[in-house]
Design a protein around this motif. Structure first.
Motif, PDB file in Angstrom:
ATOM      1  N   GLN A   1       1.799   1.856  -3.250  1.00  0.00           N
ATOM      2  CA  GLN A   1       0.805   2.556  -3.790  1.00  0.00           C
ATOM      3  C   GLN A   1       1.040   4.047  -4.025  1.00  0.00           C
ATOM      4  O   GLN A   1       0.663   4.978  -4.864  1.00  0.00           O
ATOM      5  CB  GLN A   1      -0.410   1.927  -3.873  1.00  0.00           C
ATOM      6  N   ILE A   2       1.037   4.319  -2.530  1.00  0.00           N
ATOM      7  CA  ILE A   2       1.466   5.535  -2.488  1.00  0.00           C
ATOM      8  C   ILE A   2       2.051   6.369  -2.756  1.00  0.00           C
ATOM      9  O   ILE A   2       1.828   7.815  -3.469  1.00  0.00           O
ATOM     10  CB  ILE A   2       0.394   6.122  -0.898  1.00  0.00           C
TER      11      ILE A   2
ATOM     12  N   MET B   1       0.835  -1.082   0.029  1.00  0.00           N
ATOM     13  CA  MET B   1      -0.179  -0.257   0.395  1.00  0.00           C
ATOM     14  C   MET B   1       1.122   0.992  -0.057  1.00  0.00           C
ATOM     15  O   MET B   1       0.771   1.407  -0.505  1.00  0.00           O
ATOM     16  CB  MET B   1      -1.228  -0.017   1.355  1.00  0.00           C
TER      17      MET B   1
ATOM     18  N   HIS C   1       1.362   7.104  -6.687  1.00  0.00           N
ATOM     19  CA  HIS C   1       0.275   8.086  -6.801  1.00  0.00           C
ATOM     20  C   HIS C   1       1.027   9.947  -6.705  1.00  0.00           C
ATOM     21  O   HIS C   1       1.125  10.459  -7.182  1.00  0.00           O
ATOM     22  CB  HIS C   1      -1.023   7.519  -5.673  1.00  0.00           C
TER      23      HIS C   1
ATOM     24  N   LEU D   1       0.146   5.838   4.346  1.00  0.00           N
ATOM     25  CA  LEU D   1      -0.592   7.404   3.980  1.00  0.00           C
ATOM     26  C   LEU D   1       0.839   7.876   4.260  1.00  0.00           C
ATOM     27  O   LEU D   1       1.870   8.876   3.261  1.00  0.00           O
ATOM     28  CB  LEU D   1      -1.076   7.755   4.717  1.00  0.00           C
TER      29      LEU D   1
END
Lengths: 392, 246
Positions: B4-5, B1, B8, B105
């Motif tokens: 992915q961030i 994850m 992005h 995050l």
């Protein structure tokens, strides 16, 4: 028709659920009630109450909110909100601007923990487990949470990955949601260049991309033209059987046309939570009642009344399936109350909503709790919702 | 994850006109600093007073060291949006509603912004490697200085991200980060061996520029970056789980 406690976690019947008992209700789920629950995979099954076992059709509780309260310093934004959202429910969260709808939806979506209370999704508490419960939620905020630099498909792919969708089905899921939200013709366009209506559709599409069990839409028809508005309503209606939908709006007509259940909040307090059909006025069975004297008497205690709401000293709005003025008058008489005036109301829900929009009654020295209809004077601090000035 | 961030965040930067403008300006500044350094070196060589330490040392003093000052301005501008930008665009609550932890995050965003800056830095380093065709370079010295710069950029990015997590105004985050970095740089330049000297990233960067790979300096940068990221994660977590607007 019985008035039920909001903390009752059994399946809903056509009974109106009032939050009257909240003031004295325990925060935790009563043990005896929770014992009745059976776990099926990750969801709870609650048999509906008041029906013979043979006719019980269990409904899945998708989300259970218990005693949610939020305050910023002395300002109470939400006050002890409790309800259960079942699969197949399309719950319209109704309230004026600033009533606390968006705050409640933020809490239920997992973006902001309440100061008090719990949100349970399946067997997980939303703020104790970050991953599992959030995978079941699709949340579309009131302002589209999109990246304007991205193309529509690219953004939806990103969200699908963030929602931890299986890589093998991401492409098909995105295609499905593009089709469902009628985004085909703009699929390769930059989101920032789309109209507000299309951006809103992208906002809804991202909430749907992982086929969530719970769909939370915060004023999804904001900025839409009438045609788009109809399309979104149809979309929400088409999703309803498979998902539990929580849909906020300040438009009564929107909730009326889209939802099968309505919850009304004002100044952070739950005014009512009821299946919409109970409140719909098919038989002219909603009335405004003016009592000769205002006191501790609560019209919700009367048999045959689905819901009653005290609007000001001695004034009540009441509804019930087979309620007639004569019936009402005789019931009041039997309890030692005298009705000075009984007027038929065109639409019960609309009447309550109109009362919400009306400024607080300065001439009502004994305004009680508008939530429960409890006429006892409210003596909470001046910043607390439900104070005299906020009474319906 | 986290990957992915990170990807992005990189995509976001690559689609941002501001990031391209900043990257272009940085290359312009790098080129100007590099050419003026080389020109000066050639001039000094021509009057038979070649600087001691050769061209590598000369480049570090006149090119890489000023580049670190450029990043005191550039990093806050490139990282200010990391959390504050999402808050400003009303996306932050939405991000918190995703099944992503605060650490994923914050760390993802940090890596995205840092990788972008490192790529910009590496493009600037191409200028130095071009010299290797015509002269002999002290590669280890240059690599050490480059490592110091990367660590400095990491720390400055973590600092900006930390401020960004406290504000919903990216410009405020950039200003606070810039102010902190410039104060610490001035402290390192003007004070002796005090606490400020120890706390200043610029002081620790100095040994890298001298070609000294001191593990204490490496540990300093890594620890400071880690602490700032942890504080950033804590801040995001507080906003989601504890409903605090602190």
């Amino acid at each position: 028709m019985a008035v039920k406690n909001n903390n009752n976690t059994s399946g809903p019947t056509d009974d109106v659920v009032l939050d009257k008992p909240l003031a004295s209700s325990p925060v935790a789920l009563p043990e005896k009630q929770s014992d009745r629950w059976t776990e099926s995979s990750s969801d709870w099954i609650a048999p509906p109450a008041n029906k013979p076992a043979a006719f019980q059709s269990p409904r899945t509780a998708a989300l259970i909110a218990q005693d949610l309260s939020v305050s910023y310093g002395k300002q109470h934004v939400l006050s002890r909100i409790s309800f259960t959202l079942y699969q197949g429910d399309t719950l319209g969260l109704l309230g004026l601007n600033g009533a606390g709808k968006s705050t409640l939806l933020k809490i239920l979506s997992g973006a902001m923990a309440p100061n008090q209370g719990t949100v349970k999704i399946g067997e997980h508490e939303l703020y104790e487990n970050i991953i599992a419960p959030r995978m079941k939620i699709g949340y579309a905020p009131d302002k589209p949470a999109v990246y304007p630099e991205f193309r529509v498909t690219e953004f939806l792919h990103f969200i699908a990955r963030m929602r931890r969708l299986d890589r093998r089905i991401i492409k098909s899921s995105v295609e499905l949601v593009i089709d469902r939200c009628a985004l085909g013709e703009v699929r390769n366009r930059i989101i920032g260049n789309l109209s507000t209506g299309y951006q809103q559709r992208v906002n809804i599409a991202q909430a749907l991309v992982h086929s969530p069990k719970i769909l939370i839409l915060d004023e999804p028809t904001n900025g839409l033209d009438p045609v788009q508005l109809m399309e979104i309503r149809e979309l929400v209606s088409s999703l309803a059987p498979d998902q539990a939908i929580l849909f906020s709006s300040h438009l009564l007509s929107e909730v009326n046309s889209t939802c099968n259940r309505v919850m009304l909040i004002d100044c952070g307090r739950q005014i009512l939570d009821s299946p919409l059909k109970v409140l719909s006025n098919k038989k002219n069975n909603s009335f405004e009642v003016r009592l000769a004297k205002d006191g501790e008497f609560n019209l919700n205690d009367l048999p045959g009344i689905a819901h009653a709401c005290r609007t000001k000293a001695g004034h009540w709005l009441v509804t019930g399936d087979s309620l007639t003025p004569e019936h009402l008058k005789s019931m009041l008489g039997s309890r030692g109350q005298q009705a000075i005036q009984i007027n038929t109301e065109e639409n019960y829900l609309e009447s309550i909503f109109k009362q919400l929009a009306t400024p607080a009654h300065e001439d009502d020295p004994v305004a009680g709790d508008p939530v429960s209809g409890d006429p006892s004077p409210n003596t909470t601090d001046t910043n607390e919702p439900g104070k005299k000035g906020n009474a319906i | 994850m986290t990957t992915q961030i990170t990807l992005h965040e990189l995509k976001l930067l690559l689609r941002s006109p501001f990031a391209w403008l900043a990257a272009g300006l940085l290359q312009l500044i790098f080129g100007w600093l590099f050419l003026s350094a080389v020109e000066r070196y050639i001039e000094q060589q021509a009057i038979a007073s070649a600087p001691t330490g050769g061209i590598s040392n000369f480049l570090i003093v006149n090119f890489l060291a000023p580049v670190s000052i450029v990043f005191i301005v550039a990093t806050p501008l490139l990282c200010m949006h990391l959390v504050a930008g999402d808050k400003q665009a009303n996306r932050f609550n939405f991000l918190l509603s995703l099944p992503v932890t605060a650490s994923q995050l914050v760390v993802g965003k940090f890596f995205g912004a840092t990788i972008f800056q490192c790529v910009v830095l590496m493009i600037g380093a191409v200028l130095v490697t071009l010299l290797s065709f015509s002269t002999t370079l002290d590669v280890s010295h240059l690599m050490t200085a480059g490592l110091g710069l990367v660590l400095f950029v990491c720390t400055a990015s973590a600092l900006t991200l930390f401020y960004s997590s406290f504000s919903n105004r990216p410009v405020l985050a950039a200003f606070l980060s810039f102010a902190t970095l410039i104060i610490l740089w001035l402290a390192a330049a003007t004070s002796g061996n005090g606490i400020l000297q120890f706390a200043s990233p610029s002081a620790h960067l100095h040994s890298f520029m001298q070609g000294l790979l001191d593990t204490r300096d490496v540990a300093y940068f890594l620890a400071l970056t880690g602490i700032l990221l942890t504080l950033g994660i804590w801040r995001v977590d507080v906003q989601r789980v504890r409903n605090s607007s602190v």
